[in-house]
Design a protein around this motif. Structure first.
Motif, mmCIF file in Angstrom:
data_model
loop_
_atom_site.group_PDB
_atom_site.id
_atom_site.type_symbol
_atom_site.label_atom_id
_atom_site.label_comp_id
_atom_site.label_asym_id
_atom_site.label_seq_id
_atom_site.Cartn_x
_atom_site.Cartn_y
_atom_site.Cartn_z
ATOM 1 N N ILE A 162 -36.275 35.558 -18.078
ATOM 2 C CA ILE A 162 -36.343 35.011 -19.583
ATOM 3 C C ILE A 162 -36.523 35.837 -20.188
ATOM 4 O O ILE A 162 -35.669 35.857 -21.827
ATOM 5 N N GLN A 163 -37.306 37.308 -20.221
ATOM 6 C CA GLN A 163 -37.878 38.527 -20.914
ATOM 7 C C GLN A 163 -36.163 39.242 -21.625
ATOM 8 O O GLN A 163 -35.735 38.865 -22.435
ATOM 9 N N TYR A 164 -35.083 39.025 -20.847
ATOM 10 C CA TYR A 164 -33.312 39.663 -20.640
ATOM 11 C C TYR A 164 -32.968 38.603 -21.535
ATOM 12 O O TYR A 164 -32.220 39.232 -22.572
ATOM 13 N N LEU A 165 -33.144 37.157 -21.685
ATOM 14 C CA LEU A 165 -32.506 36.059 -22.543
ATOM 15 C C LEU A 165 -33.176 36.604 -24.059
ATOM 16 O O LEU A 165 -32.389 36.519 -24.305
ATOM 17 N N SER A 166 -34.584 36.374 -23.892
ATOM 18 C CA SER A 166 -34.187 37.036 -25.265
ATOM 19 C C SER A 166 -33.709 37.935 -25.806
ATOM 20 O O SER A 166 -34.102 37.655 -26.808
ATOM 21 N N ASN A 167 -34.633 39.242 -25.455
ATOM 22 C CA ASN A 167 -33.955 40.453 -25.929
ATOM 23 C C ASN A 167 -32.000 40.655 -26.223
ATOM 24 O O ASN A 167 -31.907 40.660 -27.178
ATOM 25 N N THR A 168 -31.495 39.782 -25.152
ATOM 26 C CA THR A 168 -30.448 39.901 -25.237
ATOM 27 C C THR A 168 -30.366 38.602 -26.701
ATOM 28 O O THR A 168 -29.132 38.773 -27.781
ATOM 29 N N ASN A 169 -31.077 38.110 -26.664
ATOM 30 C CA ASN A 169 -30.823 37.008 -28.086
ATOM 31 C C ASN A 169 -30.601 36.997 -29.406
ATOM 32 O O ASN A 169 -30.307 37.070 -29.954
ATOM 33 N N MET A 170 -32.057 38.549 -29.369
ATOM 34 C CA MET A 170 -32.282 39.497 -30.592
ATOM 35 C C MET A 170 -31.093 40.058 -30.472
ATOM 36 O O MET A 170 -30.939 40.197 -31.827
ATOM 37 N N VAL A 171 -30.895 40.507 -29.974
ATOM 38 C CA VAL A 171 -29.477 41.545 -29.866
ATOM 39 C C VAL A 171 -28.044 40.546 -30.337
ATOM 40 O O VAL A 171 -27.534 40.583 -31.765
ATOM 41 N N LEU A 172 -27.838 39.503 -30.193
ATOM 42 C CA LEU A 172 -26.906 38.468 -30.268
ATOM 43 C C LEU A 172 -27.109 38.047 -32.208
ATOM 44 O O LEU A 172 -26.072 37.766 -32.487
ATOM 45 N N ALA A 173 -28.313 37.778 -32.094
ATOM 46 C CA ALA A 173 -28.362 37.445 -33.772
ATOM 47 C C ALA A 173 -28.433 38.961 -34.677
ATOM 48 O O ALA A 173 -27.846 38.299 -35.775
ATOM 49 N N LEU A 174 -28.583 39.429 -33.983
ATOM 50 C CA LEU A 174 -28.123 41.094 -34.828
ATOM 51 C C LEU A 174 -27.057 40.989 -35.424
ATOM 52 O O LEU A 174 -25.852 40.807 -36.103
ATOM 53 N N VAL A 175 -25.967 40.943 -34.471
ATOM 54 C CA VAL A 175 -24.178 40.694 -33.784
ATOM 55 C C VAL A 175 -23.361 39.948 -34.787
ATOM 56 O O VAL A 175 -23.328 39.921 -36.016
ATOM 57 N N LEU A 176 -24.394 38.758 -34.935
ATOM 58 C CA LEU A 176 -23.614 37.718 -35.712
ATOM 59 C C LEU A 176 -24.450 37.678 -37.270
ATOM 60 O O LEU A 176 -23.406 37.659 -38.205
ATOM 61 N N ALA A 177 -25.829 38.336 -37.801
ATOM 62 C CA ALA A 177 -25.702 38.787 -39.093
ATOM 63 C C ALA A 177 -25.140 39.240 -39.699
ATOM 64 O O ALA A 177 -24.325 39.951 -40.707
ATOM 65 N N VAL A 178 -24.606 41.046 -39.066
ATOM 66 C CA VAL A 178 -24.496 42.099 -39.327
ATOM 67 C C VAL A 178 -22.899 40.971 -39.690
ATOM 68 O O VAL A 178 -21.694 41.895 -40.878
ATOM 69 N N PHE A 179 -22.082 40.793 -38.559
ATOM 70 C CA PHE A 179 -20.398 40.336 -38.248
ATOM 71 C C PHE A 179 -20.977 39.254 -40.119
ATOM 72 O O PHE A 179 -19.651 39.654 -41.117
ATOM 73 N N VAL A 180 -21.485 38.724 -40.596
ATOM 74 C CA VAL A 180 -21.848 37.938 -41.808
ATOM 75 C C VAL A 180 -21.519 38.184 -43.205
ATOM 76 O O VAL A 180 -20.912 38.631 -43.879
ATOM 77 N N PHE A 181 -22.304 39.563 -42.908
ATOM 78 C CA PHE A 181 -22.507 40.479 -44.093
ATOM 79 C C PHE A 181 -21.466 41.480 -44.262
ATOM 80 O O PHE A 181 -20.976 42.002 -45.392
ATOM 81 N N VAL A 182 -20.605 41.994 -43.004
ATOM 82 C CA VAL A 182 -19.789 42.519 -42.907
ATOM 83 C C VAL A 182 -18.252 41.964 -44.124
ATOM 84 O O VAL A 182 -18.093 42.158 -44.662
ATOM 85 N N VAL A 183 -17.787 40.798 -42.699
ATOM 86 C CA VAL A 183 -16.968 40.078 -43.621
ATOM 87 C C VAL A 183 -17.195 38.736 -45.018
ATOM 88 O O VAL A 183 -16.134 38.795 -45.179
ATOM 89 N N GLY A 184 -18.274 39.006 -45.197
ATOM 90 C CA GLY A 184 -19.165 38.173 -46.235
ATOM 91 C C GLY A 184 -19.387 38.518 -47.738
ATOM 92 O O GLY A 184 -18.389 39.267 -48.052
ATOM 93 N N PRO A 185 -19.931 38.099 -48.189
ATOM 94 C CA PRO A 185 -20.368 39.094 -49.765
ATOM 95 C C PRO A 185 -21.045 39.773 -49.577
ATOM 96 O O PRO A 185 -21.855 39.279 -49.815
ATOM 97 N N THR A 186 -20.583 40.276 -49.083
ATOM 98 C CA THR A 186 -21.859 41.694 -49.347
ATOM 99 C C THR A 186 -22.166 42.278 -50.272
ATOM 100 O O THR A 186 -23.130 42.749 -50.278
ATOM 101 N N VAL A 187 -21.272 42.643 -51.395
ATOM 102 C CA VAL A 187 -21.836 42.510 -52.562
ATOM 103 C C VAL A 187 -23.212 41.836 -53.196
ATOM 104 O O VAL A 187 -23.973 41.936 -53.633
ATOM 105 N N LEU A 188 -22.646 40.474 -52.691
ATOM 106 C CA LEU A 188 -23.971 39.632 -53.249
ATOM 107 C C LEU A 188 -25.102 39.624 -52.577
ATOM 108 O O LEU A 188 -26.050 39.458 -53.496
ATOM 109 N N ILE A 189 -24.678 39.632 -51.294
ATOM 110 C CA ILE A 189 -26.235 40.091 -50.436
ATOM 111 C C ILE A 189 -27.185 40.649 -50.541
ATOM 112 O O ILE A 189 -27.878 40.665 -51.061
#
Length: 610
Positions: free
Chosen positions: A286-313
């Protein structure tokens, strides 16, 4: 002038001068029941009521829906103001605790350092509660407030609406919710680690009710209310997760129109995954899944930040903070009186629902942040719990809310064409690797579902087993299964609008615990007044002040301070006893304590004499 030490002497009645005093009392370790004795009253009553609710809901969901709607209408009409006032009052309360003299009190023994390093402490706080909510509302809330701002504010889809949307979103997700969590977290951490009480909500009421009553019927009622708040608040989150996963399944073409039947199946599958994890006892998994989820959430946020409206953000980050603080007073004061029926309807769907949702999460999140905060001072606790999650929420909503607003400004019609649970998927569909991103979102929500159910079930198990930190597996599984079933019922009660069912029942379930939280705040303040550190400060100030005045009056600047046994009832450190006065005999030591024989200090330094 020097400091001297008088040897301990026996009092006239033969009692020892070194008898323990509350100001230097050696605090006991936490007395959580590690044997796992089941509280048959708490578990039996709360379990029976939960099962009765499930039977009612599955048998006649429309009947339950009509009853809940009627109860909600009464609460909204008569007590909606209570949620609004309490949320802001808790913000003021925890800020006062941090800024006051109580802020330096440690959540543990005087010489005890933090159990976890600051980096680890901050990292663990990320998993404390809002994962599914951030996924569900990351795009939806800023976009909704942009197209339909709160009544009486600004016109929709204007530059001013962007600022109002971000300010309103941050109002719902930063200081206010985490101040609510702070109240319960502080009460539990202080009672458990500083006073040695069980890790129960009822135990924190000892200063008001007394230790015996917290173990009696009234204490059990408090713990039952805490279980129900956790049950419905977490079930609402699980329901949101099921809605979002169902939307992803539909977008990927894995199913046709996703109705309530499919949502119930999704909840059942994820609940089975939780049960498997709980039965296996793989805590590290469970701890591993929680830590993995934090990493995946960070990956998703970075992905949207980079390919999305970066300047607006990037522009939204500072402007959102400025708008939040400039509009804070207005947002805090929003009630039905300030906007009539339109404002009442808006509050019901947003602010009041959020405050009720956060209140219902407090037993779970409060226990979690209390558990990881041993050794921190109250000031450190409040600062960390308020600021760290608030910064995370700011960045998250700037990224995903900015992406949603940019899509709407480009003419996508996102706000009208996509349901709330589908809006995040609709945003990532506009970017490269949209299918991968869609699957990633579904995986994130699914893991948040499993880990959230696991953590909340452990909290309910702890409350059912007299504060046991590691409750029995069968108790944890029972509450996890009931939680999944309650989530399904909450969706069915809403009918075609499942989100309404989640909101309605969450507000109703949170009302009793809102009153419990008021009592917690009062009990904690009373507890802190008699903390050994506060008592020492009071005794030291009074004793040294009297000693210095006496020394200056009788000896000029050439005197010493000593500590020795005082006659019964006349010591400066006597609790609830008479206080020595300046009219004491000249041969009575001006500074004394029944708790120690160490020197208190010396008078003002004098210039060297020839």
């Amino acid at each position: 002038m020097t400091a001297t030490e008088d040897r301990p002497q026996d009092a006239a009645d033969g009692s020892s001068a070194t008898e323990a005093h509350p100001a230097v009392l050696d605090l006991p370790p936490a007395t959580a029941d590690r044997e796992g004795h089941l509280d048959k009253v708490v578990f039996g009553v709360s379990g029976a009521l939960a099962l009765a609710f499930l039977v009612w809901g599955f048998a006649t969901p429309t009947g339950l829906g009509s009853v809940s709607s009627g109860a909600l209408d009464w609460i909204e009409t008569n007590l909606g103001w209570l949620f609004v006032v309490l949320a802001s009052a808790f913000v003021v309360y925890v800020l006062w605790l941090a800024a006051s003299r109580y802020g330096r009190i440690p959540l543990g023994r005087d010489d005890e350092g933090p159990e976890f390093r600051t980096i680890s402490w901050i990292s663990m706080m990320f998993s404390a509660g809002m994962g599914i909510g951030l996924m569900f509302y990351g795009v939806n809330e800023p976009l909704t407030h942009y197209t339909s701002p709160p009544p009486g504010t600004v016109d929709g889809e204007t530059p001013e609406a962007v600022e109002t949307a971000m300010a309103t979103t941050l109002f719902h997700w930063t200081l206010h919710p985490w101040a609510i969590y702070c109240v319960v977290g502080l009460a539990i951490a202080y009672g458990t680690f500083r006073r040695g009480r069980r890790q129960l909500i009822s135990s924190a009421f000892a200063p008001l009710l007394g230790e015996r009553r917290t173990d009696g019927p009234l204490g059990r009622v408090i713990d039952i209310l805490a279980i129900f708040a956790t049950l419905f608040g977490t079930a609402a989150s699980l329901g949101l997760g099921a809605l979002q996963i169902g939307s992803g399944v539909e977008i990927l073409g894995w199913a046709g129109d996703v109705g309530n039947a499919v949502l119930v199946v999704i909840i059942a599958v994820l609940t089975l995954a939780f049960v498997a994890s709980a039965v296996s006892g793989v805590a590290k998994g469970i701890q591993y899944l929680s830590n993995t989820n934090m990493v995946l959430a960070l990956v998703l946020a970075v992905f949207v930040f980079v390919v999305g409206p970066t300047v607006l953000i990037l522009n939204l980050l500072p402007s959102a903070v400025g708008s939040y603080f400039s509009d804070l007073a207005e947002m805090t004061a929003r009630t039905e009186a300030s906007g009539g029926d339109a404002m009442a309807t808006w509050l019901r769907g947003w602010t009041v629902f959020y405050w009720a949702w956060w209140i219902s999460w407090t037993p779970f999140v409060g226990m979690f942040i209390a558990r990881i905060s041993r050794g921190r001072t109250i000031r450190q606790f409040v600062t960390g719990v308020l600021l760290v999650p608030s910064v995370v929420s700011l960045v998250w909503f700037a990224i995903f809310g900015g992406a949603g607003i940019a899509s709407q400004q480009a003419g996508s019609g996102l706000a009208d064409e996509a349901s709330p649970e589908a809006q995040l998927f609709s945003v990532v569909e506009q970017y490269p690797l949209s299918s991968v991103a869609t699957v990633l979102i579904m995986v994130l929500v699914a893991i948040f579902f499993v880990t959230g159910a696991d953590s909340a079930s452990i909290v309910m198990g702890t409350l059912s087993q007299r504060g046991r930190l590691e409750p029995s597996r069968w108790v944890v599984v029972f509450w996890g299964v009931v939680m999944g079933a309650v989530a399904a019922i909450m969706l069915l009660v809403g009918g075609a609008d499942a989100l309404t069912g989640l909101r309605n029942l969450t507000i109703i379930a949170a009302l009793p615990f809102a009153l419990v939280m008021v009592g917690l705040a009062v009990a904690l303040a009373k507890d802190l007044r008699t903390d050994p550190m506060m008592l020492r400060s009071m005794v030291a100030t009074e004793a040294v002040e009297q000693a210095v005045v006496h020394g200056l009056q009788n000896h000029g600047g050439d005197f010493v301070l000593t500590v020795q046994q005082a006659p019964d009832g006349q010591g400066v450190a006597v609790v609830d006893g008479p206080t020595p006065t300046d009219e004491q005999p000249a041969d009575t030591p001006p500074s004394r304590s029944a708790a120690t024989d160490e020197p208190v200090g010396a008078g003002r330094p004098q210039e060297p004499r020839d």
